[in-house]
Scaffold this motif. Structure first.
Motif, short mmCIF file in Angstrom:
data_model
loop_
_atom_site.label_atom_id
_atom_site.label_comp_id
_atom_site.label_asym_id
_atom_site.label_seq_id
_atom_site.Cartn_x
_atom_site.Cartn_y
_atom_site.Cartn_z
N ASP A 72 0.86 -1.19 0.00
CA ASP A 72 0.00 0.00 0.00
C ASP A 72 0.89 1.23 0.00
O ASP A 72 1.53 1.54 1.01
N GLU A 103 -2.08 -5.42 -1.18
CA GLU A 103 -2.19 -6.49 -0.18
C GLU A 103 -3.00 -7.67 -0.72
O GLU A 103 -3.69 -8.40 0.00
N SER A 104 -2.91 -7.89 -2.03
CA SER A 104 -3.68 -8.96 -2.67
C SER A 104 -2.74 -10.01 -3.23
O SER A 104 -1.83 -9.69 -4.00
N GLY A 188 -4.02 -7.51 11.72
CA GLY A 188 -4.58 -7.89 10.44
C GLY A 188 -4.92 -9.37 10.44
O GLY A 188 -4.96 -10.01 11.50
N ASP A 189 -5.12 -9.91 9.27
CA ASP A 189 -5.53 -11.30 9.10
C ASP A 189 -4.57 -12.26 9.82
O ASP A 189 -3.35 -12.18 9.66
N SER A 222 -8.65 -7.25 11.55
CA SER A 222 -9.22 -6.16 10.77
C SER A 222 -8.33 -5.85 9.58
O SER A 222 -7.17 -6.23 9.55
N GLU A 223 -8.88 -5.13 8.61
CA GLU A 223 -8.04 -4.58 7.55
C GLU A 223 -7.26 -3.41 8.14
O GLU A 223 -7.65 -2.84 9.16
N TYR A 224 -6.16 -3.07 7.46
CA TYR A 224 -5.29 -2.02 7.98
C TYR A 224 -5.75 -0.63 7.54
O TYR A 224 -5.01 0.10 6.88
N ALA A 228 -11.74 0.93 9.46
CA ALA A 228 -11.90 -0.39 10.07
C ALA A 228 -11.61 -0.32 11.57
O ALA A 228 -12.31 -0.93 12.39
#
Length: 333
Positions: A72, A103-104, A188-189, A222-224, A228
């Protein structure tokens, strides 16, 4: 003569030297007489000649470009790392191609393929996890890869980071010492190794040392993003947590404002410690206590490691762990 039509041949003809001599001057080879060098430089300036990086790459098998995969570009943590990378790249005469991966996992693969298609000499990867497909792509890449500001939990690739387990443990210990036995863990995840194998491990270690029972209802993912974090405030309030350790500064800023807007006083009613010590930590009110990381240095060291790998040199150590600290601000007592 049009700028785009000027070639090395034109410079050689105008200077009355061979194309090899022009190439040596352009590449800084000292094996050229000063008088010849001055004559060639004068023609280069007069014709406004710019060497073709692709052509030079084909001739030398090097493009002097490095691909940097960033999750990002707006994230202050990764942009500070990128500054360190860019400064050292300039020092060693490499150009940077910065590529955003959002982030994908699927986009990271595409971004890597695009960089390799441009024949980059090396890749620096910044992200929160390496999936199996990306690992496979790194293995088959015809260019070295260094991980910056994150972890390779399988230790297959050189990496520069801090001790995330110890840093998280120290931050949680600080909260426990001020009387908190319900500390929320916000990250995050948890599929990302940096979160579940390192940060969560540090959180659990601190609880165990204080004889506090682990409670998974205090674990929040959560997402960064700021929004969120703001939305998460309601859930964290409902959990009866009285403090939190957060893995991202933007997420922490959102949580802080969400709590404040709900009437929670930070730090009197709730204490917060965040993880990256970016500029965001000093913009918020109250300012955020944070783990400190030498982000610029992590970027700089990763680029220096990559220069060695691109020159086929051996690394003294494949994982470089830099020092961290905790800076106390107003979000803790």
């Amino acid at each position: 003569m049009e700028k785009e039509s000027v070639t090395i041949y034109d410079v050689a003809r105008e200077a009355g030297v061979s194309m090899a001599t022009v190439s040596r001057v352009v590449n800084g080879n000292s094996n050229v007489k000063q008088v010849t060098k001055d004559k060639v430089q004068a023609v280069i300036e007069r014709l406004d000649y710019h060497p073709n990086a692709v052509a030079r790459g084909l001739a030398s098998k090097k493009t002097t470009t490095v691909g940097v995969i960033i999750p990002d570009v707006t994230d202050a943590y990764f942009s500070e790392l990128a500054r360190g990378i860019d400064d050292v790249a300039n020092m060693y005469h490499y150009n940077i191609i910065l590529a955003n991966s959002d982030e994908s996992g699927s986009k990271e693969l595409k971004v890597l393929e695009n960089l390799l298609a441009k024949q980059v000499d090396g890749v620096i990867y910044m992200g929160n996890g390496l999936n199996a497909e990306l690992r496979k792509a790194f293995r088959h890449a015809n260019a070295p890869v260094v991980i910056a500001g994150s972890v390779d939990d399988e230790e297959k690739h050189p990496a520069v980071n801090i001790d995330y387990v110890a840093a998280t443990c120290d931050a949680v210990n600080k909260l426990i010492r001020t009387g908190h036995d319900k500390v929320a863990f916000v990250s995050g995840d948890l599929k990302q190794p940096i979160n579940y194998k390192y940060r969560l491990k540090g959180y659990q270690k601190a609880l165990a040392e204080a004889n506090i029972t682990f409670d998974d209802s205090l674990i929040f993912t959560s997402e960064y993003f700021y929004a969120a974090g703001y939305e998460l405030a309601k859930k964290i309030q409902a959990s009866a947590a009285t403090a939190a350790i957060i893995s991202d500064d933007e997420l922490a800023a959102g949580l802080l404002n969400g709590l404040t807007d709900a009437g929670v006083n930070v730090p009197n009613d709730f204490e917060l410690i965040t993880a990256n010590n970016t500029k965001l930590t000093q913009i918020t009110r109250p300012e955020l206590t944070s783990i400190t990381q030498p982000m610029y240095d992590m970027g700089a060291v990763s680029m220096r490691m990559l220069t060695k790998l691109m020159n086929k040199e051996q690394l003294d150590q494949t994982t470089v762990v830099l020092p961290y600290g905790i800076i106390a601000r107003s979000s803790t007592k």
